[in-house]
Enzyme design. Structure first.
Site, PDB file in Angstrom:
ATOM      1  N   LEU A   7       5.875 123.954  -2.188  1.00 14.94           N
ATOM      2  CA  LEU A   7       7.119 123.962  -2.985  1.00 14.94           C
ATOM      3  C   LEU A   7       7.739 125.354  -3.090  1.00 14.94           C
ATOM      4  CD1 LEU A   7       6.292 121.460  -5.886  1.00 14.94           C
ATOM      5  CD2 LEU A   7       7.779 121.075  -3.919  1.00 14.94           C
ATOM      6  N   ARG A   8       7.000 126.371  -2.635  1.00 17.48           N
ATOM      7  CA  ARG A   8       7.536 127.750  -2.511  1.00 17.48           C
ATOM      8  C   ARG A   8       7.877 128.442  -3.823  1.00 17.48           C
ATOM      9  NH1 ARG A   8       5.265 127.567   2.197  1.00 17.48           N
ATOM     10  NH2 ARG A   8       6.487 126.743   3.906  1.00 17.48           N
TER      11      ARG A   8
ATOM     12  N   ASN B  74      -0.101 128.695  -1.528  1.00 17.88           N
ATOM     13  CA  ASN B  74       0.324 129.886  -0.773  1.00 17.88           C
ATOM     14  C   ASN B  74       1.746 130.307  -1.138  1.00 17.88           C
ATOM     15  OD1 ASN B  74       1.455 127.649   0.531  1.00 17.88           O
ATOM     16  ND2 ASN B  74       1.283 128.538   2.576  1.00 17.88           N
TER      17      ASN B  74
ATOM     18  N   ASP C 229      -5.118 126.826   1.879  1.00 18.26           N
ATOM     19  CA  ASP C 229      -4.270 126.247   2.937  1.00 18.26           C
ATOM     20  C   ASP C 229      -3.371 127.281   3.599  1.00 18.26           C
ATOM     21  OD1 ASP C 229      -3.290 124.022   4.490  1.00 18.26           O
ATOM     22  OD2 ASP C 229      -1.410 124.350   3.443  1.00 18.26           O
TER      23      ASP C 229
ATOM     24  N   HIS D 200      -8.322 124.032   5.276  1.00 16.77           N
ATOM     25  CA  HIS D 200      -7.381 124.181   6.399  1.00 16.77           C
ATOM     26  C   HIS D 200      -8.241 124.595   7.583  1.00 16.77           C
ATOM     27  CE1 HIS D 200      -3.656 125.925   8.383  1.00 16.77           C
ATOM     28  NE2 HIS D 200      -4.629 126.539   9.028  1.00 16.77           N
TER      29      HIS D 200
ATOM     30  N   HIS E  25      -4.708 118.001   7.215  1.00 23.25           N
ATOM     31  CA  HIS E  25      -3.885 117.880   8.441  1.00 23.25           C
ATOM     32  C   HIS E  25      -4.641 117.949   9.778  1.00 23.25           C
ATOM     33  CE1 HIS E  25      -4.104 122.237   8.139  1.00 23.25           C
ATOM     34  NE2 HIS E  25      -3.132 122.356   7.276  1.00 23.25           N
TER      35      HIS E  25
ATOM     36  N   ASN F  89       1.667 124.457  12.075  1.00 19.61           N
ATOM     37  CA  ASN F  89       0.255 124.796  12.156  1.00 19.61           C
ATOM     38  C   ASN F  89      -0.583 123.804  11.343  1.00 19.61           C
ATOM     39  OD1 ASN F  89      -2.127 126.104  12.547  1.00 19.61           O
ATOM     40  ND2 ASN F  89      -1.739 127.697  11.031  1.00 19.61           N
TER      41      ASN F  89
ATOM     42  N   ASP G 144       2.509 117.482   4.397  1.00 19.01           N
ATOM     43  CA  ASP G 144       2.509 118.926   4.689  1.00 19.01           C
ATOM     44  C   ASP G 144       3.945 119.461   4.743  1.00 19.01           C
ATOM     45  OD1 ASP G 144       1.744 121.501   5.097  1.00 19.01           O
ATOM     46  OD2 ASP G 144       0.805 121.191   7.040  1.00 19.01           O
TER      47      ASP G 144
END
Ligand code: DOR
Ligand code: ZN
Length: 423
Positions: A64-65, A95, A153, A180, A233, A279, A306
């Protein structure tokens, strides 16, 4: 207020329901469901003929940044995209900038979410401080602040002894560890899948072994510690025998993939299309088929988006400089529904993968149609076609290789407690 959803195909994986009928909502809660409901009082009727009526999806892998990169996405825009995609609960990855490695950041996210999120948010905190892979975060305090899981992640915890400690320590707090899986020693500077295409394009490749070596190490550590591990993922066929082995061994793990890994191949990056840079990277047709088999066999039982928004600043640059990631919240259901169309999963199974199984990973109660539960309802039209244009995408970022394509299957409406959103 009463709402009556009439004549839809009601599917609820928690209750094992799949029938055509009516669903009554009163004061924002499920009041009843039956093949036919007659109401004498005043009611708002919604015609759901030809639509699937399902509980809200639970997406456990979303970026969601916020805080820190709000030009790409924030809690408001990201959850608006989620709502449009029928995702009514989501877990956001740590992250951010700063990373969610402290109770202060976890609390900040939850407080901001109260002000501006359309859907329910569950923060995932990082395993290591700064996601640097050196020192564990304070799991107990993060849990008390509201973190539901731990993940670095974007990066693998490469130090096996630290990962083992993390698994052991997390078990005390009932927090799942989400890995991850990517050995950086093998993927270093890699841009796309390693193979003929990477050679042709002159780009450094990311080999399957970078993923599978990480998967196997983490499964072994989960076996040794008997701590729950979630593999994020997954993208390559080479994982499959190891997943099968881990099931046979009874290792406490769950595995996830994303729609792009069973829909798109590396061919999308031909021509240096940075919108398809992600990625783990898009792989080959064989990998796509293998991921589908793994879903059919139940070796992979969680589908997540993702959703990884990036702005033109990060994407309209040379391939090597472009960020990894593509948005996904509004594609999760239409692309996953292809698995039903292709006969790989039945309706109930698909919604287990999108609702109940991801909820189990996070140890939360899944949205469901039991009487008295809050209304978290999605009306999905499996036949409706729509074109992916920047205008229909609710995310601040439009980074997807699907721009211009026609998708089949669209969320038409969402009923969230007392509110009805027509999408
Ligand atoms: O493509 C990706 N983008 N993969 C990740 O693991 C991280 C994500 C991001 O944060 O942009
Ligand atoms: Zn990741």
């Amino acid at each position: 207020m009463r709402i009556l959803v009439r004549g839809g195909r009601i599917i609820d994986p928690s209750l094992g329901l799949d029938f055509v009928g009516d669903l009554l909502i009163e004061e924002g809660k499920i009041k009843g469901l039956a093949p036919k409901i007659e109401v004498t009082e005043e009611v708002r009727e919604i015609d759901a003929k030809g639509l699937l009526v399902i509980p809200g999806l639970v997406d456990i892998h979303v970026h969601l940044r916020e805080p820190g990169e709000e030009w790409k996405e924030d809690l408001e825009s990201g959850t608006r995209a989620a709502l449009s995609g029928g995702v009514l609960r989501l877990a956001c990855m740590p992250n951010t900038k700063p990373p969610n490695d402290s109770p202060e950041v976890t609390t900040y996210i939850l407080e901001e979410a109260k002000k501006k999120a359309y859907v329910t948010i569950y923060p995932i905190a990082s395993i290591t401080k700064g996601q640097l892979g050196k020192e564990l975060t304070e799991f107990g305090r993060l849990k008390r602040a509201g973190a539901v899981a731990l993940s670095d992640d974007g990066k693998w915890v490469a130090d096996a002894s630290l990962m083992k400690k993390a698994l052991l320590y997390a078990k005390n707090f009932d927090l799942p560890i989400i890995s991850h899986c990517e050995d950086p020693a093998l993927s270093y500077k890699g841009q796309i899948n390693e193979g003929n295409l990477s050679a042709k394009l002159g780009l450094k490749g990311i080999p399957f072994s970078a993923e599978t070596i990480a998967v196997v190490r983490d499964l072994l550590l989960a076996k040794e510690t008997q701590s729950p591990l979630h593999l994020a993922h997954l993208s390559v066929k080479e994982n499959i025998p190891f997943l099968r082995w881990a099931k046979e061994e009874g290792i406490p793990f769950s595995a996830e993939t994303c729609p792009h890994y069973f829909t798109l191949t590396e061919r999308e990056v031909d021509g240096y299309n940075t919108l398809a840079k992600v990625n783990p990277p898009l792989r080959t047709e064989e990998d796509v088929q293998a991921i589908k088999i793994a879903l059919k066999e139940g070796l992979i039982e969680v589908i997540a988006s993702d959703h990884a928004p990036h702005s033109p600043l990060e994407k309209e640059v040379e391939f090597e400089l472009a960020s990894f990631g593509m948005i996904g919240l509004q594609f999760l259901l239409p692309l996953s529904f292809n698995l039903v169309r292709e006969g790989l999963l039945n309706h109930l199974k698909l919604f287990e993968y999108l609702i109940t199984n991801p909820s189990r990973v996070l140890k939360i109660d899944p949205p469901c149609f039991q009487e008295g539960r809050p209304a978290e309802i999605v009306l999905f039209n499996p036949e409706k076609e729509w074109i992916v244009t920047p205008e229909v995408l609710q995310s601040k970022s439009k980074n997807t290789p699907l721009l211009g394509r026609t998708l089949k299957g669209k969320v038409e409406a969402v009923i969230l407690k007392e509110k009805v959103f027509l999408i």
